[in-house]
Design a protein around this motif. Structure first.
Motif, short mmCIF file in Angstrom:
data_model
loop_
_atom_site.label_atom_id
_atom_site.label_comp_id
_atom_site.label_asym_id
_atom_site.label_seq_id
_atom_site.Cartn_x
_atom_site.Cartn_y
_atom_site.Cartn_z
N THR A 177 0.84 -1.19 0.00
CA THR A 177 0.00 0.00 0.00
C THR A 177 0.88 1.25 0.00
O THR A 177 2.08 1.17 0.29
N ALA A 178 0.28 2.39 -0.30
CA ALA A 178 1.03 3.65 -0.27
C ALA A 178 1.55 3.94 1.13
O ALA A 178 2.67 4.45 1.29
N GLU A 179 0.76 3.60 2.13
CA GLU A 179 1.19 3.84 3.51
C GLU A 179 2.40 2.99 3.86
O GLU A 179 3.36 3.47 4.49
N GLU A 180 2.37 1.71 3.45
CA GLU A 180 3.50 0.83 3.72
C GLU A 180 4.75 1.31 2.97
O GLU A 180 5.86 1.30 3.51
N ALA A 181 4.55 1.75 1.74
CA ALA A 181 5.68 2.25 0.95
C ALA A 181 6.29 3.49 1.59
O ALA A 181 7.51 3.67 1.60
N SER A 182 5.44 4.35 2.16
CA SER A 182 5.94 5.57 2.78
C SER A 182 6.85 5.25 3.96
O SER A 182 7.85 5.93 4.19
N HIS A 183 6.51 4.19 4.72
CA HIS A 183 7.35 3.80 5.85
C HIS A 183 8.71 3.28 5.37
O HIS A 183 9.74 3.59 5.97
N LEU A 185 10.23 4.06 2.59
CA LEU A 185 10.98 5.13 1.95
C LEU A 185 11.39 6.23 2.92
O LEU A 185 12.30 7.00 2.64
N GLY A 186 10.67 6.33 4.03
CA GLY A 186 10.90 7.44 4.94
C GLY A 186 10.36 8.74 4.35
O GLY A 186 10.86 9.82 4.65
N ALA A 187 9.34 8.61 3.52
CA ALA A 187 8.73 9.78 2.87
C ALA A 187 7.25 9.82 3.24
O ALA A 187 6.73 8.93 3.90
N SER A 188 6.57 10.86 2.81
CA SER A 188 5.15 10.99 3.12
C SER A 188 4.33 10.01 2.28
O SER A 188 4.78 9.52 1.24
N LYS A 189 3.13 9.75 2.75
CA LYS A 189 2.22 8.87 2.02
C LYS A 189 1.89 9.46 0.65
O LYS A 189 1.79 8.74 -0.34
N THR A 190 1.76 10.79 0.59
CA THR A 190 1.47 11.47 -0.67
C THR A 190 2.59 11.26 -1.67
O THR A 190 2.36 10.98 -2.85
N THR A 191 3.84 11.37 -1.21
CA THR A 191 4.99 11.16 -2.09
C THR A 191 5.05 9.73 -2.58
O THR A 191 5.26 9.46 -3.78
N ALA A 192 4.86 8.78 -1.67
CA ALA A 192 4.90 7.36 -2.04
C ALA A 192 3.83 7.05 -3.08
O ALA A 192 4.10 6.36 -4.08
N ARG A 193 2.63 7.57 -2.87
CA ARG A 193 1.55 7.31 -3.81
C ARG A 193 1.86 7.90 -5.19
O ARG A 193 1.55 7.29 -6.22
N ARG A 194 2.49 9.08 -5.22
CA ARG A 194 2.82 9.70 -6.50
C ARG A 194 3.73 8.81 -7.32
O ARG A 194 3.54 8.65 -8.54
N TYR A 195 4.74 8.21 -6.68
CA TYR A 195 5.68 7.34 -7.39
C TYR A 195 5.01 6.03 -7.80
O TYR A 195 5.25 5.52 -8.90
N LEU A 196 4.17 5.50 -6.95
CA LEU A 196 3.47 4.25 -7.28
C LEU A 196 2.52 4.45 -8.46
O LEU A 196 2.47 3.62 -9.37
N ARG A 216 -11.92 -3.12 5.48
CA ARG A 216 -12.11 -2.05 4.51
C ARG A 216 -11.18 -2.26 3.31
O ARG A 216 -10.03 -2.67 3.49
N PRO A 217 -11.64 -1.96 2.09
CA PRO A 217 -10.77 -2.14 0.93
C PRO A 217 -9.62 -1.15 0.94
O PRO A 217 -9.76 -0.02 1.40
N GLU A 218 -8.47 -1.58 0.45
CA GLU A 218 -7.32 -0.70 0.36
C GLU A 218 -6.65 -0.93 -0.99
O GLU A 218 -6.70 -2.02 -1.56
N ARG A 219 -6.04 0.10 -1.50
CA ARG A 219 -5.41 0.04 -2.83
C ARG A 219 -4.00 -0.53 -2.67
O ARG A 219 -3.16 0.05 -1.99
N LYS A 220 -3.77 -1.69 -3.30
CA LYS A 220 -2.47 -2.33 -3.23
C LYS A 220 -1.80 -2.28 -4.60
O LYS A 220 -2.45 -2.45 -5.64
N TYR A 221 -0.49 -2.08 -4.56
CA TYR A 221 0.28 -1.93 -5.78
C TYR A 221 1.18 -3.16 -6.00
O TYR A 221 1.75 -3.68 -5.05
N PHE A 222 1.27 -3.59 -7.27
CA PHE A 222 2.07 -4.75 -7.64
C PHE A 222 2.95 -4.38 -8.83
O PHE A 222 2.58 -3.56 -9.66
N PHE A 223 4.11 -5.02 -8.89
CA PHE A 223 5.03 -4.77 -9.99
C PHE A 223 4.57 -5.53 -11.22
O PHE A 223 4.15 -6.67 -11.15
N GLN A 224 4.67 -4.86 -12.36
CA GLN A 224 4.31 -5.50 -13.62
C GLN A 224 5.33 -5.10 -14.68
O GLN A 224 5.57 -3.92 -14.89
N LYS A 225 5.93 -6.07 -15.31
CA LYS A 225 6.94 -5.77 -16.32
C LYS A 225 6.65 -6.56 -17.59
O LYS A 225 6.37 -7.74 -17.53
#
Length: 225
Positions: A177-183, A185-196, A216-225
């Motif tokens: 999730t964006a929240e997990e990514a922010s932790h 990265l040590g960045a804000s949730k907003t920044t993490a979501r922007r990159y995702l 509750r539903p949450e938006r999860k991000y997965f790598f796709q190549k």
């Protein structure tokens, strides 16, 4: 947590800045003051990371405080937010190394962009013992060549993008999730979501709605190549 002092003679504007800051993770308002004398006292008492400083205050000009502030707390970062647009005002502020100079009226977008950039600068400074040229260029806001991806839009840093891409690859099975990514990265949730979301736009990531532990539903991000 970054401590911020607001020095603004109009309490309504000070309240607006405080409201904007509530939209930013990892910062808090240590004090709000309405004049120059109280600004000096607040910096001495709270030793904040950042001072949001107006120029036109009832007792003294904010620019007149800059030498005293540098002596009082050499590591203090200062952002001028003011209606003062005269050349000598801007020049004086820049000569004392202000982080940014924002001319009123200020928009929420401009304000938040400045604060997020400042947070990223502090994160880099606090996480590194040595610096390469790319990191130094990032700190001083210098655009560097990005030959491997010349079409990367403004606001997307190659170094951070690589970290987010690596994070997605490492979390390929469970997603993140964006929240997990922010932790991570040590960045804000907003920044993490922007990159995702950027990785989704270039077809290197996908997002799905998944149900979390609380149902509750949450938006999860997965790598796709």
């Amino acid at each position: 947590m970054l401590d911020i002092v607001i020095a603004e003679d109009d309490f309504r504007v000070a309240d607006l800045h405080e409201k904007f800051l509530k939209e930013v993770e990892g910062v808090k308002v240590a004090a709000k003051v309405l004049n120059a004398e109280d600004a000096l006292k607040a910096v001495a008492e709270h030793t904040p990371d950042l001072l949001l400083l107006d120029v036109y205050m009832p007792d003294r000009l904010g620019t007149e405080l800059l030498p005293e502030l540098r002596k009082l707390q050499p590591s203090l970062d200062i952002i001028m937010i003011t209606a003062a647009n005269e050349k000598y005002m801007v020049s004086q502020a820049l000569n004392y190394g202000v982080v940014d100079y924002i001319i009123k009226p200020i928009t929420m977008e401009r304000f938040l962009t400045t604060i997020e950039k400042y947070k990223e600068k502090k994160r880099i400074l606090n996480s590194q013992e040595t610096f390469d040229q790319q990191l130094v260029d990032q700190l001083i806001g210098k655009e560097t060549e990005k030959p491997e991806s010349p079409s990367v839009p403004k606001g997307i840093d190659q170094l951070t993008l690589k970290k987010v891409r690596k994070l997605l690859i490492n979390k390929a099975d469970e997603g993140i999730t964006a929240e997990e990514a922010s932790h991570h990265l040590g960045a804000s949730k907003t920044t993490a979501r922007r990159y995702l979301e950027y990785l989704i736009s270039v077809h290197e990531g996908v997002a799905e709605m998944r149900y979390g532990k609380v149902g509750r539903p949450e938006r999860k991000y997965f790598f796709q190549k």
